[in-house]
Design a protein around this motif. Structure first.
Motif, PDB file in Angstrom:
ATOM      1  N   LEU A  73      84.765  57.893  -5.624  1.00 53.58           N
ATOM      2  CA  LEU A  73      85.435  58.855  -4.601  1.00 53.58           C
ATOM      3  C   LEU A  73      84.440  59.699  -3.723  1.00 53.58           C
ATOM      4  CD1 LEU A  73      88.523  60.238  -6.933  1.00 53.58           C
ATOM      5  CD2 LEU A  73      88.310  58.368  -5.049  1.00 53.58           C
ATOM      6  N   TYR A  74      83.166  59.950  -4.699  1.00 49.55           N
ATOM      7  CA  TYR A  74      82.200  60.743  -3.840  1.00 49.55           C
ATOM      8  C   TYR A  74      81.412  59.830  -2.874  1.00 49.55           C
ATOM      9  CZ  TYR A  74      77.511  62.341  -2.852  1.00 49.55           C
ATOM     10  OH  TYR A  74      76.404  63.070  -2.376  1.00 49.55           O
ATOM     11  N   LEU A  75      81.536  58.561  -2.784  1.00 54.83           N
ATOM     12  CA  LEU A  75      80.907  57.679  -1.925  1.00 54.83           C
ATOM     13  C   LEU A  75      81.895  57.474  -0.700  1.00 54.83           C
ATOM     14  CD1 LEU A  75      79.409  54.721  -4.311  1.00 54.83           C
ATOM     15  CD2 LEU A  75      78.053  56.336  -2.874  1.00 54.83           C
ATOM     16  N   GLN A  76      83.177  57.255  -1.172  1.00 51.57           N
ATOM     17  CA  GLN A  76      84.048  57.384  -0.255  1.00 51.57           C
ATOM     18  C   GLN A  76      84.251  58.678   0.561  1.00 51.57           C
ATOM     19  OE1 GLN A  76      87.724  55.617  -2.285  1.00 51.57           O
ATOM     20  NE2 GLN A  76      86.883  53.850  -2.283  1.00 51.57           N
ATOM     21  N   THR A  77      84.294  59.602   0.063  1.00 47.34           N
ATOM     22  CA  THR A  77      84.456  60.765   0.725  1.00 47.34           C
ATOM     23  C   THR A  77      83.217  61.101   1.763  1.00 47.34           C
ATOM     24  OG1 THR A  77      85.706  61.893  -1.312  1.00 47.34           O
ATOM     25  CG2 THR A  77      84.487  63.359   0.580  1.00 47.34           C
ATOM     26  N   ASN A  78      82.157  60.409   1.432  1.00 46.75           N
ATOM     27  CA  ASN A  78      80.820  60.454   2.303  1.00 46.75           C
ATOM     28  C   ASN A  78      80.945  59.315   3.147  1.00 46.75           C
ATOM     29  OD1 ASN A  78      79.002  63.302   1.554  1.00 46.75           O
ATOM     30  ND2 ASN A  78      80.139  62.362  -0.329  1.00 46.75           N
ATOM     31  N   GLY A  79      81.819  58.602   3.223  1.00 44.76           N
ATOM     32  CA  GLY A  79      81.775  57.679   4.299  1.00 44.76           C
ATOM     33  C   GLY A  79      81.147  56.092   3.993  1.00 44.76           C
ATOM     34  N   TYR A  80      80.780  56.199   2.585  1.00 45.55           N
ATOM     35  CA  TYR A  80      80.285  54.718   2.133  1.00 45.55           C
ATOM     36  C   TYR A  80      81.203  53.765   1.821  1.00 45.55           C
ATOM     37  CZ  TYR A  80      75.676  57.016   1.923  1.00 45.55           C
ATOM     38  OH  TYR A  80      74.515  57.727   2.359  1.00 45.55           O
ATOM     39  N   VAL A  81      81.155  52.460   2.208  1.00 46.94           N
ATOM     40  CA  VAL A  81      81.951  51.235   2.148  1.00 46.94           C
ATOM     41  C   VAL A  81      81.347  50.201   1.028  1.00 46.94           C
ATOM     42  CG1 VAL A  81      83.186  49.461   2.794  1.00 46.94           C
ATOM     43  CG2 VAL A  81      82.863  51.548   4.297  1.00 46.94           C
ATOM     44  N   THR A  82      81.765  50.142   0.190  1.00 49.84           N
ATOM     45  CA  THR A  82      81.188  49.013  -0.904  1.00 49.84           C
ATOM     46  C   THR A  82      81.243  47.581  -0.225  1.00 49.84           C
ATOM     47  OG1 THR A  82      83.249  48.549  -2.134  1.00 49.84           O
ATOM     48  CG2 THR A  82      81.567  50.176  -3.208  1.00 49.84           C
ATOM     49  N   VAL A  83      80.223  46.908  -0.467  1.00 54.66           N
ATOM     50  CA  VAL A  83      80.076  45.470  -0.101  1.00 54.66           C
ATOM     51  C   VAL A  83      79.524  44.600  -1.329  1.00 54.66           C
ATOM     52  CG1 VAL A  83      79.713  46.028   2.554  1.00 54.66           C
ATOM     53  CG2 VAL A  83      77.768  45.806   0.948  1.00 54.66           C
ATOM     54  N   SER A  84      79.697  43.132  -1.045  1.00 50.51           N
ATOM     55  CA  SER A  84      79.017  42.409  -2.026  1.00 50.51           C
ATOM     56  C   SER A  84      77.637  42.014  -1.839  1.00 50.51           C
ATOM     57  CB  SER A  84      79.956  41.341  -2.061  1.00 50.51           C
ATOM     58  OG  SER A  84      79.988  40.373  -1.133  1.00 50.51           O
ATOM     59  N   ILE A  85      76.876  41.511  -2.782  1.00 54.48           N
ATOM     60  CA  ILE A  85      75.729  40.808  -2.523  1.00 54.48           C
ATOM     61  C   ILE A  85      75.726  39.641  -1.663  1.00 54.48           C
ATOM     62  CG2 ILE A  85      73.585  39.739  -3.396  1.00 54.48           C
ATOM     63  CD1 ILE A  85      74.074  42.741  -4.076  1.00 54.48           C
ATOM     64  N   GLY A  86      76.928  39.149  -1.662  1.00 52.46           N
ATOM     65  CA  GLY A  86      77.282  37.912  -0.818  1.00 52.46           C
ATOM     66  C   GLY A  86      77.341  38.301   0.554  1.00 52.46           C
ATOM     67  N   GLU A  87      77.761  39.439   0.950  1.00 51.90           N
ATOM     68  CA  GLU A  87      77.862  39.888   2.286  1.00 51.90           C
ATOM     69  C   GLU A  87      76.290  40.366   2.619  1.00 51.90           C
ATOM     70  OE1 GLU A  87      81.984  42.308   3.296  1.00 51.90           O
ATOM     71  OE2 GLU A  87      81.230  42.664   1.203  1.00 51.90           O
ATOM     72  N   LEU A  88      75.596  40.703   1.954  1.00 56.06           N
ATOM     73  CA  LEU A  88      74.104  41.063   2.267  1.00 56.06           C
ATOM     74  C   LEU A  88      73.484  39.894   2.805  1.00 56.06           C
ATOM     75  CD1 LEU A  88      72.931  43.869  -0.477  1.00 56.06           C
ATOM     76  CD2 LEU A  88      74.153  43.986   1.815  1.00 56.06           C
ATOM     77  N   ILE A  89      73.773  38.767   1.823  1.00 56.50           N
ATOM     78  CA  ILE A  89      73.121  37.313   2.180  1.00 56.50           C
ATOM     79  C   ILE A  89      73.786  36.969   3.440  1.00 56.50           C
ATOM     80  CG2 ILE A  89      73.033  34.971   1.438  1.00 56.50           C
ATOM     81  CD1 ILE A  89      73.302  35.986  -1.294  1.00 56.50           C
ATOM     82  N   ASP A  90      74.870  37.129   3.900  1.00 61.90           N
ATOM     83  CA  ASP A  90      75.591  36.764   5.112  1.00 61.90           C
ATOM     84  C   ASP A  90      74.855  37.478   6.262  1.00 61.90           C
ATOM     85  OD1 ASP A  90      77.065  34.660   4.025  1.00 61.90           O
ATOM     86  OD2 ASP A  90      78.827  35.849   3.785  1.00 61.90           O
ATOM     87  N   VAL A  92      71.922  38.691   6.328  1.00 64.47           N
ATOM     88  CA  VAL A  92      70.526  38.422   6.491  1.00 64.47           C
ATOM     89  C   VAL A  92      70.494  37.004   7.277  1.00 64.47           C
ATOM     90  CG1 VAL A  92      68.268  37.651   5.508  1.00 64.47           C
ATOM     91  CG2 VAL A  92      69.443  39.766   4.936  1.00 64.47           C
ATOM     92  N   ASN A  93      71.258  35.962   6.494  1.00 61.48           N
ATOM     93  CA  ASN A  93      71.118  34.335   6.841  1.00 61.48           C
ATOM     94  C   ASN A  93      72.150  34.152   7.975  1.00 61.48           C
ATOM     95  OD1 ASN A  93      69.210  34.411   4.969  1.00 61.48           O
ATOM     96  ND2 ASN A  93      70.734  33.499   3.269  1.00 61.48           N
ATOM     97  N   CYS A  94      73.214  34.955   8.217  1.00 67.31           N
ATOM     98  CA  CYS A  94      74.210  34.348   9.257  1.00 67.31           C
ATOM     99  C   CYS A  94      74.562  35.156  10.254  1.00 67.31           C
ATOM    100  CB  CYS A  94      75.410  33.977   8.326  1.00 67.31           C
ATOM    101  SG  CYS A  94      75.260  32.968   7.005  1.00 67.31           S
ATOM    102  N   SER A  95      73.579  36.530  10.327  1.00 68.50           N
ATOM    103  CA  SER A  95      73.979  37.531  11.156  1.00 68.50           C
ATOM    104  C   SER A  95      75.328  38.129  11.053  1.00 68.50           C
ATOM    105  CB  SER A  95      73.791  36.885  12.489  1.00 68.50           C
ATOM    106  OG  SER A  95      72.459  36.634  13.002  1.00 68.50           O
ATOM    107  N   LYS A  96      76.025  38.274  10.233  1.00 65.54           N
ATOM    108  CA  LYS A  96      77.141  38.634   9.771  1.00 65.54           C
ATOM    109  C   LYS A  96      77.257  40.118   9.895  1.00 65.54           C
ATOM    110  CE  LYS A  96      79.844  34.931   9.292  1.00 65.54           C
ATOM    111  NZ  LYS A  96      80.186  34.502   8.099  1.00 65.54           N
ATOM    112  N   SER A  97      78.164  40.925  10.407  1.00 63.95           N
ATOM    113  CA  SER A  97      78.001  42.414  10.459  1.00 63.95           C
ATOM    114  C   SER A  97      78.432  43.007   8.812  1.00 63.95           C
ATOM    115  CB  SER A  97      79.159  42.889  11.406  1.00 63.95           C
ATOM    116  OG  SER A  97      80.376  42.553  10.776  1.00 63.95           O
TER     117      SER A  97
END
Length: 260
Positions: A73-90, A92-97
């Motif tokens: 809730l602290y993260l969400q209140t401060n505007g953070y959005v959880t992502v997966s490591i898979g999304e980080l890979i994409d 870097v490798n696939c220019s996904k947002s």
């Protein structure tokens, strides 16, 4: 854990490259994607272990469900959005947002309480997470009829079901290298030749990969036991077709467009 009175526990390395990681104290703001600059995109990765509903048992590696919910809730209140490591890979490798303020939550070891305590919170708060599992821990649970949130680990069948939920990705935490007896995690031992190490490391990492694949779970992330990384392991992890690996350092990761 992420509490105002405690420092963040942050983790991450990438195959053949280390995400530059900065500890955050209670009075500091976590970096955002606005801080890309020359370093890259800042991505905090927060490491958890066991989550049990018992305040008397909390410690460095054990928190309560209430503490976890407060963190999220602290993260969400401060505007953070959880992502997966898979999304980080994409990214870097696939220019996904990625969202403007990405953050990753990881849970080590495959504790049974991830199913009983963590997943309901993830579902309620629309939160993504990365679960790293140790093959031998889960295999030992198979014959058991009774599981405890205090000491049990997820069975392979439970891991399979979790992998289908859509908001939890599964990572390898080794098959049987989660130990400090003789070998420190996945590191090469003193006096061990590279050929001996290569054979043992590949046997362990591939055994866990194939074991989970038998249950329909594909893994592209390797999380080093205890965060112990050696140069010899980096190329071997990459050779086994893992796209990212994680160690343990109290810093912030910076992602760039460089796939190495």
């Amino acid at each position: 854990m992420l509490k105002k009175e405690k420092a963040l526990s942050l983790v991450c390395t990438v195959v053949m490259s280390v995400f530059l990681l900065v500890g955050c104290g209670s009075d500091e703001q976590l970096p955002t994607s606005a801080d890309i600059g020359d370093k890259g995109l800042a991505v905090p990765i927060i490491m958890y272990h066991s989550v049990i509903n018992d305040t008397e048992s909390t410690g460095d590696y054990v928190i309560t469900p209430e503490m976890l919910r407060d963190d999220i809730l602290y993260l969400q209140t401060n505007g953070y959005v959880t992502v997966s490591i898979g999304e980080l890979i994409d990214y870097v490798n696939c220019s996904k947002s990625l969202p403007p303020k990405p953050v990753v939550l990881t849970f080590d070891d495959g504790c049974y309480n991830f199913l009983t305590e963590v997943m309901p919170i993830l579902s309620d708060t629309n939160t993504k997470a990365t679960l790293s599992v140790v093959g031998t821990f889960s295999k030992k649970e198979e014959p058991c009829n009774v599981q405890s949130s205090y000491y049990s680990y997820l069975t392979l069948e439970q891991i399979k079901q979790i992998s289908k939920c859509g908001y939890v990705e599964i990572a390898s935490h080794s098959y049987n290298f989660h130990s400090l007896q003789g070998r420190k995690g996945s590191m090469i031992m003193d006096g061990e030749s590279y050929e001996e190490y290569r054979s043992r490391f590949l046997s362990d990492i591939l055994t866990n990969k194939l074991l989970l694949e038998e249950y329909g779970v594909e893994m592209s992330i390797y999380i080093y036991p205890y965060g112990f990384v050696c140069e010899e392991s980096l190329e071997l992890v990459k050779a086994c077709d893992f796209k990212a690996s994680l160690g343990v350092e109290e810093r912030i990761n910076y992602l760039t467009a460089d796939t190495d």
